[in-house]
Design an enzyme around this catalytic site. Structure first.
Site, PDB file in Angstrom:
ATOM      1  N   LYS A 146     -13.263  -7.463  -7.554  1.00 50.58           N
ATOM      2  CA  LYS A 146     -13.858  -7.890  -6.023  1.00 50.58           C
ATOM      3  C   LYS A 146     -15.216  -7.941  -6.444  1.00 50.58           C
ATOM      4  O   LYS A 146     -16.110  -7.201  -6.616  1.00 50.58           O
ATOM      5  CB  LYS A 146     -13.599  -6.744  -5.083  1.00 50.58           C
ATOM      6  CG  LYS A 146     -12.232  -6.566  -4.751  1.00 50.58           C
ATOM      7  CD  LYS A 146     -12.148  -5.339  -3.918  1.00 50.58           C
ATOM      8  CE  LYS A 146     -10.718  -4.965  -3.584  1.00 50.58           C
ATOM      9  NZ  LYS A 146     -10.464  -3.648  -2.843  1.00 50.58           N
ATOM     10  N   LYS A 183       0.872  -1.142   0.049  1.00 47.25           N
ATOM     11  CA  LYS A 183      -0.022   0.046   0.037  1.00 47.25           C
ATOM     12  C   LYS A 183       0.808   1.275   0.098  1.00 47.25           C
ATOM     13  O   LYS A 183       1.817   1.223   0.816  1.00 47.25           O
ATOM     14  CB  LYS A 183      -1.039  -0.017   1.165  1.00 47.25           C
ATOM     15  CG  LYS A 183      -1.861  -0.984   1.355  1.00 47.25           C
ATOM     16  CD  LYS A 183      -2.981  -1.046   0.271  1.00 47.25           C
ATOM     17  CE  LYS A 183      -4.196  -2.010   0.377  1.00 47.25           C
ATOM     18  NZ  LYS A 183      -5.215  -1.678  -0.582  1.00 47.25           N
TER      19      LYS A 183
HETATM   20  O1  OSB Z   1      -7.790  -1.655  -1.971  1.00 43.78           O
HETATM   21  O2  OSB Z   1      -7.527  -3.804  -2.303  1.00 43.78           O
HETATM   22  C1  OSB Z   1      -7.926  -2.809  -1.436  1.00 43.78           C
HETATM   23  C2  OSB Z   1      -8.348  -4.226   1.933  1.00 43.78           C
HETATM   24  C3  OSB Z   1      -9.551  -3.431   2.418  1.00 43.78           C
HETATM   25  C4  OSB Z   1      -9.826  -2.640   1.640  1.00 43.78           C
HETATM   26  C5  OSB Z   1      -9.220  -2.320   0.190  1.00 43.78           C
HETATM   27  C6  OSB Z   1      -8.437  -3.027  -0.020  1.00 43.78           C
HETATM   28  C7  OSB Z   1      -7.929  -4.023   0.718  1.00 43.78           C
HETATM   29  C8  OSB Z   1      -6.553  -5.060   0.535  1.00 43.78           C
HETATM   30  C9  OSB Z   1      -6.648  -6.331   1.289  1.00 43.78           C
HETATM   31  O3  OSB Z   1      -5.773  -4.678  -0.228  1.00 43.78           O
HETATM   32  C10 OSB Z   1      -6.792  -7.656   0.484  1.00 43.78           C
HETATM   33  C11 OSB Z   1      -7.174  -8.620   1.450  1.00 43.78           C
HETATM   34  O4  OSB Z   1      -8.140  -8.829   1.777  1.00 43.78           O
HETATM   35  O5  OSB Z   1      -6.313  -9.403   1.576  1.00 43.78           O
HETATM   36 MG    MG Z   2      -7.256  -1.774  -4.071  1.00 44.02          MG
END
Ligand code: OSB
Ligand code: MG
Length: 374
Positions: A268, A169
């Site tokens: 997603k 991130k």
């Molecule tokens: O942006 O992909 C994202 C988790 C919460 C909200 C947004 C994101 C994410 C993750 C985690 O990147 C991914 C996971 O569930 O391992």
């Molecule tokens: Mg993302």
């Protein structure tokens, strides 16, 4: 195959659970540690289908919240479903068509219908949707860390476990400087970043400089609703852009692909309104040769099992944000839990039809702060 004509829903149960993440997860839009998670079960006779809502208390990732989902499900989606006996879960999108947006609220109910339908027909969700794999590559998404030493240690641990790619991130001030140090330690690994919409097109130079780090992709650098500026940014950089937040439907995906705003898509299922819409994106991806992978929303075992099933589709070719269960919550609500294979994959659970896992309702009840019945 058991015979039935329609899915007559006897009751809809909403469980508001409190779940604790083992480690805080920091993104450019906030930190998550304790989460309220809405789980939905649909009952017909002695069969129960389960779904998980990925909306959280605040509208930080998308505009939806737990309370908006409870409102939509108890006042619209639930009563409509109770009045209409669907023959197949793919009829659900038409039922909820009058509702604009609110994809996550729709998705959790549709997921529960797929699980239920699988249980009624003795088939797994993966089988029902034409999944072609029985194990899927696992990637890991690492939150923003206080210091690079900690981040390097986390990457080492993930590599030891054989995760097939590392996602970091990023946010303004924690991007190329962090990547430089990470690349110095790990020159060869499969690496990508996710900005969760923290930048604007005026920041394009940051991404031009990022090209040198040989990333697999840059996920959602610009606004959560934008496509055009992403297309402008893609013209300036060679690293592929992968949209997450901006793709809320197959139509968004089509437009983004046409404009070359996205060369890879993080799907997603909950963000696009459910499995049926995901299947449309799967078809589009095959037609346009755009690779997909399944993103995550820190789901519990219920949402995760659904994500694993979807990742078995042939268009999902890149490592997914689906890590082992032990990375997430202190309590497990499914059996068996997801454990990494030694080759950095997760196996599709085949412990029964539908989601393929046993749902531990007793633990869900223990973790619930509120239950609603429709
Ligand atoms: O942006 O992909 C994202 C988790 C919460 C909200 C947004 C994101 C994410 C993750 C985690 O990147 C991914 C996971 O569930 O391992
Ligand atoms: Mg993302």
């Amino acid at each position: 195959m058991s015979r039935f004509e329609t899915m007559k829903i006897d009751s809809i149960n909403l469980f508001l659970t409190r779940m604790q993440l083992r480690n805080p997860f920091r993104t450019s839009f906030g930190v998550e540690q304790d989460a309220t998670i809405l789980l939905v079960s649909l009952k017909t006779g002695d069969k129960t289908g389960w779904g998980e809502c990925v909306a959280r208390e605040g509208p930080w990732y998308s505009g939806e919240t737990i309370n908006s989902s409870v409102h939509l499900i108890t006042n619209y989606i639930g009563p409509w479903l109770m009045k209409t006996d669907l023959e197949h879960p793919n009829e659900f999108p038409n039922l909820v068509k009058p509702i604009r947006g609110n994809q996550m609220s729709k998705a959790c109910v549709e997921d529960a219908l797929w699980d239920l339908y699988g249980k009624l027909t003795n088939k797994s969700i993966s089988e029902l949707i034409g999944g072609e794999k029985i194990k899927i590559p696992a990637g890991i998404s690492l939150g923003i860390q206080d210091d690079t030493t900690t981040l390097v240690k986390k990457i080492e641990e993930a590599l030891d476990k054989k995760y097939q790619r590392i996602k970091l991130k990023i946010e303004p001030g924690m991007d190329n400087n962090v990547l430089k140090q990470v690349r110095d330690h790990f020159p060869e690994i499969k690496l990508m970043v996710d900005a969760n919409s923290a930048y604007r097109i005026k920041d394009a130079d940051i991404f031009v400089k990022m090209d040198r780090f040989d990333l697999m992709m840059i996920e959602q650098p610009l606004q959560y609703y934008d496509i055009i500026d992403h297309a402008k940014l893609q013209k300036k950089i060679s690293t592929p852009i992968c949209l997450d937040e901006s793709i809320k439907s197959v139509d968004d995906a089509r437009v983004a692909i046409e404009l070359d705003a996205t060369r890879i898509i993080n799907v997603k299922p909950a963000r696009v309104g459910g499995i049926s819409e995901t299947l449309k994106i799967h078809e589009l991806a095959l037609d346009t040769e755009i690779p997909l992978w399944c993103g995550g929303m820190l789901e519990t075992g219920i949402g995760r099992a659904k994500n694993v099933a979807v990742s078995c589709l042939s268009s999902f070719t890149l490592p997914n944000d689906i890590s082992e269960s032990a990375r997430y919550y202190t309590d497990y609500i499914i059996e068996p839990i997801f454990e990494l294979n030694s080759d950095g994959t997760l196996s599709l659970p085949r412990n029964g039809p539908g989601l393929g896992v046993e749902i531990k309702e007793e633990i869900i009840k223990q973790k619930s702060i509120k239950k609603l019945v429709i």
